[in-house]
Design a protein around this motif. Sequence first.
Motif: not given
Length: 254
Positions: A12-16, A18-23, A41-43, A90-92
């Motif tokens: 969750t919350g992976a657009e930028q 920590i979430g983005y880099h974790t994904a 949606v860019e990330g 659960n990142n959000v």
Amino acid sequence: MGTLTGKKVFITGAEQGIGYHTAKCLIDAGCDIYIHYFNGVEGPEKLVELATSLGQRAAFGPADLTKGEEAEKIVADAVAFLGGMDVLINNVGGIIARKWLGEIDPDYWQTVIDVNMTTMLNVTQAALPHLKAAEDGASVVNLASLAGRSGGHSGSLSYSMTKGAVLTWTRSLSAELGEFGIRVNAVAPGLILGTRFHNQHTTRESAEETVKGIPLGRAGTPEDVARTITFLASEYDGFISGATIDVNGGIYRM
């Protein structure tokens, strides 16, 4: 450390941040992934492009996870795309705004609780049947915060309270879900620059002052946290559960 190749991840919350880099780290480790986002949606588009280039599967979708029905739908979409779920991140979360005790009103109080705790409840409940069905055991990683350990800086009372609750949620849930082979852990990041959280709510002066007290002499990066989350995910058949790993450069030591 187990292999993550072919493991099915919902984050969750992976657009930028920590979430983005974790994904990204989980994709690099061989996972297929479904990416939740709330704003932008860019990330997620870049992450899908990366996964596709590596011959892996990735997709993304939006949801307001404070609403139970939206959480249920996106979890269902993720499971339909992935064919199951082995890992839940659960990142959000967010501070919303800095408010001191005398400034806290009921709407703000409830919003902070919903963003940091209700989202986690809604997603984890919806994901539970699928995590139970994971063949080799499943892994849940929750994003807490150094603020949940130390109480945070002035003005973060509500946020710190919820992140402390995430630590207790993690311990309690690990006891409840262990019999199903589901491990539940948390990470508690300290000062992690390059995230929307600190870009919006931490001044340069405040960050510099914090760094002075960090034994390693620097702020953290989203990649520092992402590697820790990936480790916890990779131990899907391991013996670590109910734990919190602090990622703060040694400024807070348990």
